[in-house]
Scaffold this active site. Structure first.
Site, PDB file in Angstrom:
ATOM      1  CE  LYS A 295      -3.855  -2.442   2.182  1.00 32.69           C
ATOM      2  NZ  LYS A 295      -4.643  -2.804   3.212  1.00 32.69           N
TER       3      LYS A 295
ATOM      4  CD  GLN B 257      -3.415  -4.372   6.567  1.00 33.32           C
ATOM      5  OE1 GLN B 257      -3.516  -3.230   5.721  1.00 33.32           O
ATOM      6  NE2 GLN B 257      -3.835  -5.375   5.878  1.00 33.32           N
TER       7      GLN B 257
ATOM      8  CG  ASP C  49      -9.350   0.168   5.454  1.00 36.45           C
ATOM      9  OD1 ASP C  49      -9.463  -0.516   4.041  1.00 36.45           O
ATOM     10  OD2 ASP C  49      -8.538  -0.235   6.008  1.00 36.45           O
TER      11      ASP C  49
HETATM   12  N1  GUN Z   1      -6.963  -6.719   5.999  1.00 37.99           N
HETATM   13  C1  GUN Z   1      -7.302  -7.314   4.976  1.00 37.99           C
HETATM   14  N2  GUN Z   1      -7.955  -6.620   4.028  1.00 37.99           N
HETATM   15  C2  GUN Z   1      -8.021  -5.332   4.365  1.00 37.99           C
HETATM   16  C3  GUN Z   1      -8.450  -4.036   3.917  1.00 37.99           C
HETATM   17  O1  GUN Z   1      -8.834  -4.167   3.156  1.00 37.99           O
HETATM   18  N3  GUN Z   1      -8.162  -3.218   4.914  1.00 37.99           N
HETATM   19  C4  GUN Z   1      -7.554  -3.307   5.969  1.00 37.99           C
HETATM   20  N4  GUN Z   1      -7.344  -2.103   7.010  1.00 37.99           N
HETATM   21  N5  GUN Z   1      -7.001  -4.449   6.708  1.00 37.99           N
HETATM   22  C5  GUN Z   1      -7.008  -5.523   5.894  1.00 37.99           C
END
Ligand code: GUN
Length: 303
Positions: free
Chosen positions: A54, A98, A121
């Site tokens: 990311k 995350q 998110d």
């Molecule tokens: N863990 C797995 N997928 C995601 C996501 O799309 N966002 C976040 N913050 N954590 C994740």
């Protein structure tokens, strides 16, 4: 039948070109560089890989990002305080924590501390509730990416039987709501579903997000179905695979997403799109709409 491959990597690249141009425009016209704060707690190896991807993707399109790391045992108050501080930081337009969090943390309290205007998110209750009525600020990135893949491939959703395997808050549930918003007939299966194949065989569009390699075998798929594999599993031999028996299902499906190179790159791309959208909203909110009211590619409402 040999399925058409739905290439998320290539689509992601195309959308990122537009996002890069949008970042340049925001920087030039509003002197605002979109910013994303990423919070990583603990030592989960997979989470670290996702977070690194990311951050790299942000740099690639000109988004300013900052990675804030905490040990497993960070006190809840310190975490919430850090989020509150970021909520007030005008240089950070998006905040991402995350997941999963280490088990002793209260995920809800953490996610709900994020300002809804920075919830890129789409996990805050406001945005989750907004999904129910099709009026959210930000859509969760993975289901948003799946919708983009289907739309780009010209695959209609309205009136289709959609079966979703996996009922997580991150993928399965928001995916179901987005599909309902688009007038699909939706079945959501999960660990307790009896006779999974009875549901998967009905699907015109089968979306699998269970985290179980080879869960979906060819005989569970209707001939001509569209198969979207959200799973990312690391096998003991090091190979990365989805939840679908790719080679077998390719012979029955009309279209299929590969792993890697399918949904994964689109999840990251939609995060970038949401972050730029958050920065644009920040500019509009704080200075009035001085920019051309232009919709970002990839950030259109899912109506
Ligand atoms: N863990 C797995 N997928 C995601 C996501 O799309 N966002 C976040 N913050 N954590 C994740």
């Amino acid at each position: 039948m040999n399925a058409r491959i739905l290439d998320g990597r290539s689509l992601g690249r195309t959308i990122r070109t537009q996002i890069r141009a949008d970042v340049e425009e925001l920087t030039r016209n509003a002197a605002v560089v979109p910013g994303l704060a990423v919070i990583l707690i603990g030592e989960d190896a997979a989470s670290r890989v996702y977070v690194t991807n990311k951050i790299k993707a942000c740099a690639d399109v000109g988004i300013r990002s900052t990675l804030i790391e905490y040990p497993n045992d960070v006190p809840a108050e310190a975490l919430i305080d850090a989020i509150k501080h970021l909520n007030q930081d005008p240089a950070m337009h998006g905040i991402l924590v995350q997941l999963p969090l280490p088990p002793h943390h209260d995920v809800r309290a953490v996610l709900h501390a994020i300002s809804i205007e920075k919830d890129v998110d789409g996990f805050h209750l406001y945005n989750v509730g907004g999904l129910v009525v099709g009026d959210m600020i930000f859509s969760p990135c993975t289901p948003f990416g799946v919708m983009k893949i289907l739309d780009h491939a010209g695959i209609p959703v309205e009136g289709k039987n959609v079966t979703i395997v996996g009922a997580s808050n991150i993928v399965g549930k928001p995916m179901a709501l987005m599909m309902m918003q688009r007038d699909a007939t939706v079945a959501v299966c999960h660990e307790k579903t009896r006779d999974l194949a009875q549901y998967t065989i009905l699907a015109d569009i089968l979306i699998v997000a269970a985290g179980v390699p080879n869960l979906i075998l060819p005989q569970m798929v209707r001939t001509g179905a569209v198969v979207i594999d959200v799973g990312i599993n690391r096998l003991p031999d090091g190979r990365l695979v989805g939840d679908v028996d790719f080679d077998g299902v390719c012979r029955r499906a009309s279209c299929i997403t590969p792993v890697p190179g399918g949904v994964g790159p689109m999840t990251v791309t939609m995060l970038l799109a949401n972050t730029v959208s958050a920065a644009r909203r920040f500019v509009d909110r704080t200075r009035g709409p001085i920019l051309e009211p232009k919709r970002l590619e990839g950030a259109a409402p899912l109506t």
